[in-house]
Design a protein around this motif. Structure first.
Motif, PDB file in Angstrom:
ATOM      1  N   GLN A 267       0.858  -1.171  -0.141  1.00  0.00           N
ATOM      2  CA  GLN A 267      -0.009  -0.094   0.306  1.00  0.00           C
ATOM      3  C   GLN A 267       1.187   1.762   0.181  1.00  0.00           C
ATOM      4  OE1 GLN A 267      -1.947  -1.331   3.459  1.00  0.00           O
ATOM      5  NE2 GLN A 267      -3.648  -1.873   2.406  1.00  0.00           N
ATOM      6  N   ALA A 268       0.462   2.249  -0.833  1.00  0.00           N
ATOM      7  CA  ALA A 268       1.411   3.286  -0.704  1.00  0.00           C
ATOM      8  C   ALA A 268       0.723   4.971  -1.629  1.00  0.00           C
ATOM      9  CB  ALA A 268       2.265   3.427  -2.105  1.00  0.00           C
ATOM     10  N   GLU A 269       0.986   5.906  -1.503  1.00  0.00           N
ATOM     11  CA  GLU A 269      -0.378   6.690  -1.947  1.00  0.00           C
ATOM     12  C   GLU A 269       0.552   6.563  -3.549  1.00  0.00           C
ATOM     13  OE1 GLU A 269       1.675  10.296   0.343  1.00  0.00           O
ATOM     14  OE2 GLU A 269       1.874   9.427   1.879  1.00  0.00           O
ATOM     15  N   ALA A 270      -0.985   7.971  -4.182  1.00  0.00           N
ATOM     16  CA  ALA A 270      -0.876   7.575  -5.281  1.00  0.00           C
ATOM     17  C   ALA A 270      -0.429   6.058  -6.109  1.00  0.00           C
ATOM     18  CB  ALA A 270      -0.059   8.524  -6.235  1.00  0.00           C
ATOM     19  N   ALA A 271      -0.611   5.144  -5.862  1.00  0.00           N
ATOM     20  CA  ALA A 271      -0.239   3.582  -6.079  1.00  0.00           C
ATOM     21  C   ALA A 271      -1.773   2.829  -5.952  1.00  0.00           C
ATOM     22  CB  ALA A 271       0.769   3.329  -5.765  1.00  0.00           C
ATOM     23  N   HIS A 272      -1.070   2.136  -7.275  1.00  0.00           N
ATOM     24  CA  HIS A 272      -2.756   1.186  -7.105  1.00  0.00           C
ATOM     25  C   HIS A 272      -2.362  -0.260  -5.740  1.00  0.00           C
ATOM     26  CE1 HIS A 272      -4.776   1.909 -10.556  1.00  0.00           C
ATOM     27  NE2 HIS A 272      -3.797   1.972 -11.690  1.00  0.00           N
ATOM     28  N   GLN A 273      -2.892   0.001  -4.591  1.00  0.00           N
ATOM     29  CA  GLN A 273      -2.719  -1.320  -3.841  1.00  0.00           C
ATOM     30  C   GLN A 273      -2.751  -2.436  -4.796  1.00  0.00           C
ATOM     31  OE1 GLN A 273      -4.632  -2.059   0.237  1.00  0.00           O
ATOM     32  NE2 GLN A 273      -6.020  -0.198  -0.346  1.00  0.00           N
ATOM     33  N   VAL A 274      -1.516  -3.307  -3.917  1.00  0.00           N
ATOM     34  CA  VAL A 274      -0.758  -4.710  -4.660  1.00  0.00           C
ATOM     35  C   VAL A 274      -0.883  -5.849  -4.058  1.00  0.00           C
ATOM     36  CG1 VAL A 274       0.777  -6.082  -5.927  1.00  0.00           C
ATOM     37  CG2 VAL A 274       0.434  -3.332  -7.011  1.00  0.00           C
ATOM     38  N   ALA A 275      -1.821  -7.256  -4.553  1.00  0.00           N
ATOM     39  CA  ALA A 275      -1.105  -7.692  -3.357  1.00  0.00           C
ATOM     40  C   ALA A 275      -1.210  -9.236  -3.710  1.00  0.00           C
ATOM     41  CB  ALA A 275      -2.768  -8.607  -2.669  1.00  0.00           C
ATOM     42  N   GLU A 276      -0.097  -9.892  -3.078  1.00  0.00           N
ATOM     43  CA  GLU A 276       0.784 -11.039  -3.746  1.00  0.00           C
ATOM     44  C   GLU A 276       0.140 -11.989  -2.449  1.00  0.00           C
ATOM     45  OE1 GLU A 276       5.103 -13.182  -3.608  1.00  0.00           O
ATOM     46  OE2 GLU A 276       4.207 -12.400  -6.405  1.00  0.00           O
ATOM     47  N   LEU A 277      -0.733 -13.574  -2.924  1.00  0.00           N
ATOM     48  CA  LEU A 277      -1.405 -14.628  -2.375  1.00  0.00           C
ATOM     49  C   LEU A 277      -0.613 -15.488  -3.431  1.00  0.00           C
ATOM     50  CD1 LEU A 277      -3.591 -14.337  -0.056  1.00  0.00           C
ATOM     51  CD2 LEU A 277      -5.336 -14.719  -2.206  1.00  0.00           C
ATOM     52  N   VAL A 278      -0.426 -16.463  -1.889  1.00  0.00           N
ATOM     53  CA  VAL A 278      -0.066 -17.469  -2.471  1.00  0.00           C
ATOM     54  C   VAL A 278      -1.258 -19.014  -1.930  1.00  0.00           C
ATOM     55  CG1 VAL A 278       1.803 -19.219  -1.953  1.00  0.00           C
ATOM     56  CG2 VAL A 278       2.218 -17.288  -2.184  1.00  0.00           C
ATOM     57  N   VAL A 279      -1.853 -19.601  -2.622  1.00  0.00           N
ATOM     58  CA  VAL A 279      -2.828 -20.520  -2.285  1.00  0.00           C
ATOM     59  C   VAL A 279      -1.770 -21.968  -2.599  1.00  0.00           C
ATOM     60  CG1 VAL A 279      -5.270 -21.417  -2.908  1.00  0.00           C
ATOM     61  CG2 VAL A 279      -4.630 -18.737  -2.283  1.00  0.00           C
ATOM     62  N   MET A 280      -2.406 -22.824  -1.073  1.00  0.00           N
ATOM     63  CA  MET A 280      -1.874 -24.554  -1.921  1.00  0.00           C
ATOM     64  C   MET A 280      -3.133 -25.267  -2.267  1.00  0.00           C
ATOM     65  SD  MET A 280       0.752 -24.504  -0.836  1.00  0.00           S
ATOM     66  CE  MET A 280       1.320 -25.944  -0.764  1.00  0.00           C
TER      67      MET A 280
END
Length: 381
Positions: free
Chosen positions: A14-27
């Motif tokens: 999460q940051a100002e003036a940036a898209h939120q990005v998530a990296e999710l690892v699913v087994m």
């Protein structure tokens, strides 16, 4: 998730003036003994692109936060070393997710005439069914948009000193000194006592205060020249933010910088651009804390303890946050959650804030035709 799948880890940026990005690892589970439950991709277990995702993260259910977004891509990490439990094989899939600001990447060509930045933010937010939380600006714009709505909104924010951030389905376009409060109105507090045998909730901390060090905030006097096309007159303008030493003494700017990023047509416009270009939170610190979902760009955090030095005690504003959760289902006590922060202050010894207005609870997020939307878009501007 489908039966047999489980979450391995989550990293949320999460940051100002940036898209939120998530990296999710699913087994995902592949069971060769049960053909009807074969693990397949992409038509089977793996989530296709643009699938809406809702994540609740935190230590406990009663203090968790909601995150909404979409699948941007998936990556299978299968190998012969994947864990095996009888006929069942665990296959990790890494999903890259983007926040609810993703649809704002739509490119538009249009002209804004005699419009304020706050009105621009409200209109763009409502076009995507986001609830706008906007600080009123009386500046008038006449500008042509030839970029995506997100790029244009960030560009407008950079010209007036707005912080642009999409939290859930709320679009924040507020001045940098406006605090984004936690949902429960509290401020997280972390300690570094350095006491023998004690486990500190503030795990790492470093702060830089340097007059000419970019990491500590360069103290500079900004200058620009405005050119009026009608009168053909050049008008110089300057801006220097008041700054103090750790001893509380005021100092003048150490350097002079010439601003040339955007043209200015008047003294007023030049002064506004210089104020927006200056680094309001010029003191920078970096910290790693026990995980807390209340930590987001624009929120406050209270740091205490002898381990960080007297001048660093007290409130800081979060500029960016990375939440990292690693889940261990076999040994739950080994599950870890940390938050890595970039923090800022506008004074060498404290965070000097204006009086904040009362906060209003954001609208709930709902899923309509595969897109996350605010249940209503009014009531926060």
């Amino acid at each position: 998730m489908e039966r047999g799948a489980w979450l391995s880890s989550l990293e949320l940026y999460q940051a100002e003036a940036a898209h939120q990005v998530a990296e999710l690892v699913v087994m995902h589970t592949h069971n060769s003994a049960l053909p009807s439950q074969q693990w397949r991709t992409p038509a089977g277990s793996a989530w296709p692109e643009n699938t809406p995702v809702h994540i609740q993260y935190g230590w406990w259910a009663d203090d968790s936060a909601d995150w909404y977004g979409y699948v941007a891509s998936s990556r299978v990490l299968a190998s012969e070393a994947d864990p095996r439990y009888g006929y069942a094989v665990q296959i990790p899939v890494v999903y890259t997710l983007t926040g609810t600001s993703m649809p704002l990447q739509t490119r538009r060509n249009r002209t804004w005439r005699d419009t304020s930045p706050s009105a621009i933010a409200r209109q763009i937010g409502k076009e995507y069914s986001l609830q706008p939380r906007v600080d009123v600006s009386r500046i008038r714009f006449a500008q042509t948009q030839a970029a995506s709505d997100w790029q244009f909104l960030c560009d407008v924010g950079a010209q007036v000193g707005y912080r642009i951030f999409v939290d859930g389905t709320t679009l924040w376009c507020v001045y940098r000194e406006t605090v984004m409060p936690a949902a429960d109105g509290t401020v997280p507090q972390f300690w570094q006592r350095k006491a023998p045998g004690a486990i500190d909730s503030l795990r790492e901390f470093s702060a830089v205060v340097g007059d000419t060090d970019p990491a500590g905030g360069i103290r500079a006097r900004y200058q620009a020249v405005a050119y009026n096309r009608t009168s053909r007159v050049l008008t110089p303008a300057s801006y220097s933010q008041t700054r103090t030493t750790p001893l509380g003494e005021q100092e003048s700017a150490a350097l002079t910088r010439q601003y040339a990023e955007r043209p200015a047509a008047s003294y007023t416009q030049a002064g506004r651009l210089l104020r927006a270009a200056s680094d309001w939170l010029w003191v920078e610190a970096r910290a790693v804390t026990n995980g807390d979902p209340r930590l987001k760009p624009g929120s406050l955090v209270d740091l205490q303890g002898n381990g960080i030095g007297e001048s660093n005690l007290g409130l800081w504003m979060v500029r960016s946050a990375v939440h990292k959760i690693t889940v261990n289902h076999l040994s739950p006590q080994k599950t870890a959650y940390t938050t890595t922060l970039v923090l800022g202050r506008n004074d060498a010894r404290r965070l000097d804030l204006k009086v904040q207005e009362g906060s209003v609870a954001p609208a709930p997020s709902v899923l309509v035709n595969g897109q996350w939307r605010a249940a209503y878009t009014g009531g926060m501007s």
